[in-house]
Enzyme design. Sequence first.
Site, PDB file in Angstrom:
ATOM      1  N   GLY A   1      -2.127  -1.335  -8.962  1.00 54.11           N
ATOM      2  CA  GLY A   1      -1.013  -0.395  -9.138  1.00 54.11           C
ATOM      3  C   GLY A   1       0.067  -0.516  -8.073  1.00 54.11           C
ATOM      4  O   GLY A   1       0.781   0.430  -7.792  1.00 54.11           O
ATOM      5  N   LYS A   2       0.212  -1.715  -7.466  1.00 54.86           N
ATOM      6  CA  LYS A   2       1.144  -1.845  -6.340  1.00 54.86           C
ATOM      7  C   LYS A   2       2.449  -2.562  -6.704  1.00 54.86           C
ATOM      8  O   LYS A   2       3.496  -2.252  -6.169  1.00 54.86           O
ATOM      9  CB  LYS A   2       0.467  -2.606  -5.202  1.00 54.86           C
ATOM     10  CG  LYS A   2      -0.757  -1.884  -4.611  1.00 54.86           C
ATOM     11  CD  LYS A   2      -1.480  -2.765  -3.603  1.00 54.86           C
ATOM     12  CE  LYS A   2      -2.730  -2.077  -3.043  1.00 54.86           C
ATOM     13  NZ  LYS A   2      -3.489  -2.941  -2.133  1.00 54.86           N
ATOM     14  N   VAL A   3       2.350  -3.558  -7.577  1.00 54.44           N
ATOM     15  CA  VAL A   3       3.532  -4.373  -7.891  1.00 54.44           C
ATOM     16  C   VAL A   3       3.668  -4.509  -9.406  1.00 54.44           C
ATOM     17  O   VAL A   3       2.692  -4.827 -10.098  1.00 54.44           O
ATOM     18  CB  VAL A   3       3.417  -5.783  -7.251  1.00 54.44           C
ATOM     19  CG1 VAL A   3       4.594  -6.667  -7.653  1.00 54.44           C
ATOM     20  CG2 VAL A   3       3.338  -5.699  -5.731  1.00 54.44           C
TER      21      VAL A   3
ATOM     22  N   ASP B   1       0.793  -1.232   0.000  1.00 48.76           N
ATOM     23  CA  ASP B   1       0.000   0.000   0.000  1.00 48.76           C
ATOM     24  C   ASP B   1       0.831   1.290   0.000  1.00 48.76           C
ATOM     25  O   ASP B   1       0.293   2.365  -0.267  1.00 48.76           O
ATOM     26  CB  ASP B   1      -0.933   0.021   1.224  1.00 48.76           C
ATOM     27  CG  ASP B   1      -2.282  -0.624   0.908  1.00 48.76           C
ATOM     28  OD1 ASP B   1      -2.475  -1.035  -0.250  1.00 48.76           O
ATOM     29  OD2 ASP B   1      -3.120  -0.711   1.822  1.00 48.76           O
TER      30      ASP B   1
END
Length: 338
Positions: free
Chosen positions: A295-297, A252
């Site tokens: 959209g984190k990794v 996050d």
Amino acid sequence: MKYNKKDLLKRKVEHIDIKKFNAVPLIDSYEDMAFQSRNLARACDLYERMLKDKDCSIILCLAGSLVSAGLKKVIIDLIDHNMVDAIVSTGAIVVDQDFFEGLGFNHYRGFIDADDNQLRDLMIDRIYDTFIDEEELRICDNTTKIIADSMKPGAYSSREYIYEMGKYLDENKNNAESFVLEAYKKEVPIFCPAFSDSSAGFGLVHHQTEKKEHISIDSVKDFKELTQIKVKSKETGVVMIGGGVPKNFVQDTVVAADILGKEAPMHKYAIQLTVADERDGALSGSTFKEASSWGKVDQSFEQMVYSEATLTFPLLASYVYHKGSWKNRKPKKFNQIF
Ligand SMILES: NC(=O)c1ccc[n+]([C@@H]2O[C@H](COP(=O)([O-])OP(=O)(O)OC[C@H]3O[C@@H](n4cnc5c(N)ncnc54)[C@H](O)[C@@H]3O)[C@@H](O)[C@H]2O)c1
């Protein structure tokens, strides 16, 4: 059959030493095999890439019961050899298990068919096939109160409090084998987003009940500090052992940075050693491919390995230790930025 407490707390869990065996040839063979052996070989290769990437900060996430299972030295070696820049974990691992052993206590080899009623009578706690002396755990709880009592009243991140735990060990148990102590010495920050859900919770409840002016743990401050690390790093790689709260908290930070209007790319590298799979829709087994939809990794360098961590984590760590890329890394010492 009835045992006495001394009989049950006889054989210590010993911590595996990754320096004593070289996993490189085994992992190289795994690369040409299939299923989880090939997945583990790819995860090893990705960790190696993180260590070679000069722009990459490495965040280690730890969940489950890793230290009680004999993996403490693995974590200490990763910190000691500059293969980790920040840690996100649980109170159980950091306080109940690592700090507990740092105070001089041990985990013991037990058995799963133990008479749990008898264990309760003897004040012995069980984690699967491992026993713990509850009376010693109470000393650990109380030590967290002693540390809280010694601090200026106010709100602290768990990182700041855990730093004080490291300092306590440094001043009182200097020869202790503890990753909290090692991280304190190497300026590696440790975050526990759900800190009170542990032995420290008991100590802190006691502290707050007794003192009108007291400390508290501010988990928003944790999130802010970890996001600062993300923003300060050009690239990031995450090494996750198990899932749970640490997994999402780290992921996050990318979104938090975006909300704060800061430039921060998705985590460039991500590996996870886990027994959870994705069928239940829960976080622990959710794939990095799925995380990329949030959209984190980044999807280019990610690998899940589906196996139990007492089997896979020593192999992963031994591989990168013996490959030696860590020798060319500069320590980030993130504790100094706060
Ligand atoms: N673990 C304990 O013994 C214990 C004890 C006291 C308090 N707690 C508290 O419970 C809360 C939840 O802890 P958690 O997030 O570690 O939850 P958890 O123990 O359920 O672990 C989360 C997930 O990680 C994976 N995992 C765990 N151990 C693994 C292993 N050995 N190999 C591969 N995958 C593994 C599993 O998918 C699991 O569902 C924390 O706040 C913690 O402080 C835990």
